[in-house]
Each structure stands twice: as structure tokens, then as C-alpha cells.
Design an enzyme around this catalytic site. Structure first.
Site, PDB file in Angstrom:
ATOM      1  N   TYR A   1      26.543 -46.917 -62.552  1.00 51.09           N
ATOM      2  CA  TYR A   1      25.503 -46.581 -63.534  1.00 51.09           C
ATOM      3  C   TYR A   1      25.138 -45.108 -63.443  1.00 51.09           C
ATOM      4  O   TYR A   1      25.377 -44.449 -62.422  1.00 51.09           O
ATOM      5  CB  TYR A   1      24.254 -47.446 -63.305  1.00 51.09           C
ATOM      6  CG  TYR A   1      23.513 -47.140 -62.019  1.00 51.09           C
ATOM      7  CD1 TYR A   1      22.488 -46.197 -61.987  1.00 51.09           C
ATOM      8  CD2 TYR A   1      23.828 -47.793 -60.824  1.00 51.09           C
ATOM      9  CE1 TYR A   1      21.807 -45.920 -60.808  1.00 51.09           C
ATOM     10  CE2 TYR A   1      23.151 -47.525 -59.646  1.00 51.09           C
ATOM     11  CZ  TYR A   1      22.141 -46.581 -59.644  1.00 51.09           C
ATOM     12  OH  TYR A   1      21.467 -46.291 -58.484  1.00 51.09           O
ATOM     13  N   CYS A   2      24.565 -44.584 -64.533  1.00 47.09           N
ATOM     14  CA  CYS A   2      24.048 -43.217 -64.568  1.00 47.09           C
ATOM     15  C   CYS A   2      22.874 -43.191 -65.553  1.00 47.09           C
ATOM     16  O   CYS A   2      22.447 -44.236 -66.032  1.00 47.09           O
ATOM     17  CB  CYS A   2      25.134 -42.213 -64.940  1.00 47.09           C
ATOM     18  SG  CYS A   2      25.916 -42.545 -66.535  1.00 47.09           S
ATOM     19  N   THR A   3      22.364 -42.019 -65.869  1.00 52.03           N
ATOM     20  CA  THR A   3      21.127 -41.923 -66.655  1.00 52.03           C
ATOM     21  C   THR A   3      21.248 -42.542 -68.044  1.00 52.03           C
ATOM     22  O   THR A   3      20.486 -43.420 -68.425  1.00 52.03           O
ATOM     23  CB  THR A   3      20.687 -40.448 -66.782  1.00 52.03           C
ATOM     24  OG1 THR A   3      20.664 -39.860 -65.486  1.00 52.03           O
ATOM     25  CG2 THR A   3      19.308 -40.354 -67.416  1.00 52.03           C
TER      26      THR A   3
ATOM     27  N   ILE B   1      20.569 -46.121 -67.312  1.00 56.93           N
ATOM     28  CA  ILE B   1      19.269 -46.507 -66.757  1.00 56.93           C
ATOM     29  C   ILE B   1      18.192 -46.529 -67.841  1.00 56.93           C
ATOM     30  O   ILE B   1      17.330 -47.408 -67.869  1.00 56.93           O
ATOM     31  CB  ILE B   1      18.852 -45.513 -65.643  1.00 56.93           C
ATOM     32  CG1 ILE B   1      19.910 -45.451 -64.542  1.00 56.93           C
ATOM     33  CG2 ILE B   1      17.494 -45.878 -65.068  1.00 56.93           C
ATOM     34  CD1 ILE B   1      19.859 -44.175 -63.718  1.00 56.93           C
TER      35      ILE B   1
END
Length: 319
Positions: free
Chosen positions: A180-182, A209
Site C-alpha cells: 500500500y501507499c498514499t 490509504i
């Protein structure tokens, strides 16, 4: 969506072909300025990656224009309400890559990428025993907030991630990999790279996220801390059910979610610290940075040599 605040912050990306990034960037900057938007947009031959702020009316006009451009058909905007601009200026810059991986053989997410998991599916997958959760962001982003049980790669920039994976492959072998990332853009390439490296079960959080935190079903559950964002806000909440502070003050180790940059411009390291400790330690991460002749905190507050010496003496006495 019901609007209660006068401004919006848009976060978006799209892998699509832009033939002349330099020309597009110049024209797009002019367009954004005409709408009085502020933000940071990166443009490459492989697409666009942006975040910008403006009034509801300004951002509506921007999204309408983007949706009417065939190159950006299907683009998804993540929208946050805000009391004012999240940026000081408007920048649109051409780049070789949207996210800097610098692979010899680049990844095209249209050809190879990990499975997309919507927030609810990602939530369920995180609870499975044979799952490894990898945070694809930088260390200072992780320190402010992350999913429970996520692995923190010891990296300061995204391009270091492939080497870290190769050095720690025993952690991943035979596992289901979640990443996952922003907002999702880094995972498009990173998950594709993992698949190309031979990992068979690789999934990514669709929309990142930011989308997870807004999902009405999961409501950000299993996230601790806040989400680091690259604008004036610095941090945004994710978990709507409980707020657990995971950040620790650089100087005391106490719970903290306030980021500042080290006052030595040659260092500029991001550190978590309270307002009290910012003043006490002259906003510097180390003694070397505190005594730097270019210390921005000292200059900004017009501290005399005697005042700096007294601060250093107080720090020494407290050890």
C-alpha cells in the site's frame, strides 16, 4: 458529496500516454493558474500525478476539464475538504518518471501490476495469517502512521525499495504479499515489479490509504496514526473508529504527530517533535545541526550567540 468547507484538495494520478510532457506541463500550468489553483503536478510520457487545492468551484472546473480530455478518461479524483489552500504555489513539472524507481527495465502498470483489492478485501486480507503487508512509502511516512503489522522497509526514498526487497526476500517467500501507499500510484509499479521478480500472490490497496480512510464500510480500521501528505497539512486522519498515536518525539520518545524539518538546511531531515522541544532543541536533529551557522531557527528567531550558548548548555545539562 455534501460540502461543508469552502476549499478542496484533489489527489489523483493516471498512467496514460502524454506525447510531449514539456509542452503539456507549460500549457497545464497556464490552465491551473487561470483557475487560481495551487499545488504540485508531475507530468511524464507515462502519465500524470498531481495534488492541488482550490475552491469548490475552481476544483469542479478542473475536474470537468480533465474528464473531458480523452487522455484522462476514467481518472479518479480523491477529494478532501479544507478550510483553505493546501499549497503556497502552483507547480507543473515534466519528469522522466511519475514515481522515481529508476529501473533499468521500467514497469508499465498497463502490462503488469498486482491484483487490485478494494478497502474491504484489503482489510480482510490483512487479517489472514499467511499475509505480509509491505509499506511502499518512505520511512518518515511510516513513522507517522501505518497499518497494524505492516513491515517498514528501511528506506529513505522509493527507488531504494527494490534493493531492500532483494536483501530481505526470505520475509516474503511463500507469503501472500499486500502492498500500500498514499494514493496508489507507487504500488502500481512496485506490485508489478514484485510480480516480475517472481512473487506469485501480490495485491495492492486500490486507491491507497486515502481511499481506505474514506471507505464507509472499513472506516480506516486497522490503521494506526495519521497519513503523511505532501502539502501544507502534513498529516490527515485515516482511522474513523479510533485514533492511536504511533509517532514518537525525536528527542523524548513521547507520542507525537507533529513534523518539522531540521533547521540545518544542509540536513533538512523530517523529525517529529513538540513545539516545546522545537524551541528547546532549536529545531535541529543533532548537536552538529544546532551549531550550524545556517541554522534557520536561530536566524528566524534572531537568537544571539549568548542565547544559543544558553540553549546548548541547557541541553547538555539535561542529559
Amino acid at each position: 458529496m455534501a460540502t461543508t468547507k469552502p476549499y478542496r484538495v484533489l489527489l489523483y494520478y493516471m498512467y496514460t500516454t502524454i506525447e510531449n510532457p514539456e509542452e503539456f506541463a507549460a500549457e497545464h500550468l497556464e490552465f491551473c493558474n487561470s483557475l487560481e489553483l495551487k499545488g504540485r503536478i508531475l507530468v511524464a510520457k507515462e502519465g500524470i500525478n498531481g495534488t492541488c487545492s482550490g475552491t469548490v468551484e475552481q476544483t469542479e472546473k478542473y475536474m470537468e476539464a480533465m474528464n473531458n480530455d480523452p487522455r484522462f478518461d476514467g481518472i479518479v479524483f480523491k477529494i478532501d475538504e479544507a478550510d483553505g489552500h493546501a499549497f503556497k504555489k502552483m507547480h507543473v513539472r515534466p519528469r522522466p518518471e511519475l514515481v522515481t524507481l529508476r529501473l533499468e527495465d521500467d514497469i508499465n502498470p498497463h502490462e503488469i501490476t498486482g491484483k487490485y483489492l478494494e478497502p474491504k478485501d484489503f482489510y480482510e486480507a490483512m487479517k489472514q495469517e499467511d499475509t505480509v503487508i509491505i509499506d511502499a512509502r518512505n520511512d518518515y511516512e511510516f513513522d507517522l502512521g501505518h497499518f497494524k503489522g505492516a513491515i517498514k522497509p528501511d528506506i529513505e526514498s522509493f527507488r531504494e525499495l527494490p534493493d531492500w526487497i532483494r536483501e530481505n526476500k526470505e520475509v516474503l517467500e511463500g507469503k501472500k504479499i499486500l502492498t500500500y501507499c498514499t494514493g496508489g500510484i507507487r504500488c502500481e509499479k512496485f506490485s508489478g515489479w514484485l510480480v516480475r521478480e517472481g512473487y506469485e500472490d501480490v495485491s495492492q490497496l486500490h486507491g491507497g490509504i486515502v481511499t481506505y480512510g474514506k471507505d464507509p464500510e472499513v472506516q480506516g480500521e486497522l490503521w494506526d496514526g495519521q497519513c503523511y501528505v505532501f502539502d501544507e497539512r502534513i498529516a490527515v486522519p485515516v482511522n474513523q473508529k479510533e485514533h492511536v498515536i504511533v509517532g514518537k518525539d525525536h528527542f523524548t520518545g513521547e507520542p507525537c504527530e507533529r513534523y518539522v524539518n531540521c533547521s540545518n538546511p544542509e540536513c533538512n531531515k523530517k523529525i517529529l517533535c513538540s513545539e516545546e522541544n522545537e524551541a528547546k532543541y532549536l529545531r535541529a536533529c543533532s548537536h552538529e545541526c544546532r551549531v550550524s551557522p545556517r541554522n534557520r531557527y536561530v536566524i528566524q528567531h534572531e537568537l544571539t550567540e549568548e542565547q544559543v550558548a544558553a540553549a546548548l548548555e541547557q541541553i547538555e545539562a539535561g542529559k
